[in-house]
Design a protein around this motif. Sequence first.
Motif: not given
Length: 455
Positions: A176, A240-241, A353
């Motif tokens: 992202e 996204d995704e 993350r």
Amino acid sequence: MSALVLIVEDEPGVREGLVGAVERLGYVAAAAASLAEARRELAARSPDCVLLDIRLRDGDGLDLLREIRAGEQHDVPVIVATAYGDSERTIRAMRDGAFDYLTKPFDFPALLATVERAVKQRALAQALTIPPPPPARSGLVGTSTAMLAIWKLIGRAAASSDAPVLITGETGTGKELVARAIHDYSARAPAPFVAVNLAALPPTLLESELFGHERGAFTGAAQRRFGRIEAAGAGTLFLDEIGDVDAALQTKLLRVLADGRYERVGGDEAQTAKARIVSATNKPVRPGDAGSVLRDDLYYRLAVIEIEVPPLRARRSDIPLLVAHALSATAARAVSEETMAYLLAYRWPGNVRELIHVIQRAAALCAGEIIDVTNLPDAVREPSERVAGAGDVRDEADEGVTLKEAVAALEKRLIVRALERAQGNRSEAARQLGIGRPQLYAKIEEYGIGSDDES
Ligand SMILES: Nc1ncnc2c1ncn2[C@@H]1O[C@H](COP(=O)(O)OP(=O)(O)OP(=O)(O)O)[C@@H](O)[C@H]1O
Ligand SMILES: [Mg+2]
């Protein structure tokens, strides 16, 4: 007639080395020791390739790059070189049309291969338009070779602001952030960046979310509603995704990508999409990939430019910087040496993350200012969770070194780079490295940094 290569470099030794190497390739070399000299050379003759150092005594090489791109010799390939990987500069250099970006100390064979490539491609070089100055920084931390490659790709993707971009990579690798950086550095930056998570909504809702709906399109549709694609305007629509999209929506997306057309739900008037499409996924989506649900034709339309963000374990030299980055948002100031060894060896299935979570949690648990191994989750300390051959903390294969040696080599490299970045200011370097000043002094002493010819 042999090609002319202009070398702009203020370090006399490096300059002479480059002149010799370029002449051995059979080219004619011209040398300039400053921006002023380079400007004089460029006014007097037209080189086929420019090798440009960024940090020059009388200014920033990137200014000259922009001048070249805006001037009469705008199609001359410019290879930009500097002493270390700096994301801002790499992205800007590539966005502003640098042919390639190399870091010092030079890998001569690679450098010469790049010069040859540049000279050959010169005939094909196309004028690049210059987008407006960039807004915010990318927020992407890292100085590994892999990250350098990502910055280059971001710069290239930003320069061609209509081509759809597909960003792939494991969960938590920063896809992202890459998507936002592409938008922020592109000519579309003044327009909106609109993100839609395609996995977060059921198909019917998703369709109206994306394309909007007309009044009365379905029960509860009391008003006309504009979709996210319209909200993005001439900006960037981030899907996204994308690896989770159902077949019906794939067909609609394919049409948007093919001719920019779509209809609002319940409407029959064709709308025109102006936004650039950037998509991302952590699922397999390439044609032939097992488990891919994406149709091949949609993949090819989405992935005109494809950026694969490598997992953290493939760029372990970034870990100390990322740890320092994560620490800056906490009350803790540093991690102990033993802790760092574990962090470097862990396989990080959740990538950046997960690393940020681990540091935040450890900082919350730790009593003092230094995070200790006991503050780490069990998984990070679990031997079976280490990367095979974790003694090798470099990114390249490097057999026969102990963990201690590898950590020492890496530490030394990172300290030298941090000192360079901080221009010798040790407090600043310690802050960047997430260690205390006394610890930094001890290491400078231990590794003999600064006493030999390190930089
Ligand atoms: N290189 C980096 N430097 C600093 N922060 C990073 C970096 N890469 C990722 N992050 C941070 O890690 C977190 C995860 O990044 P991001 O949301 O972009 O991952 P993703 O690749 O989209 O993952 P997923 O596939 O699970 O959606 C974010 O908080 C992001 O800010
Ligand atoms: Mg994501």
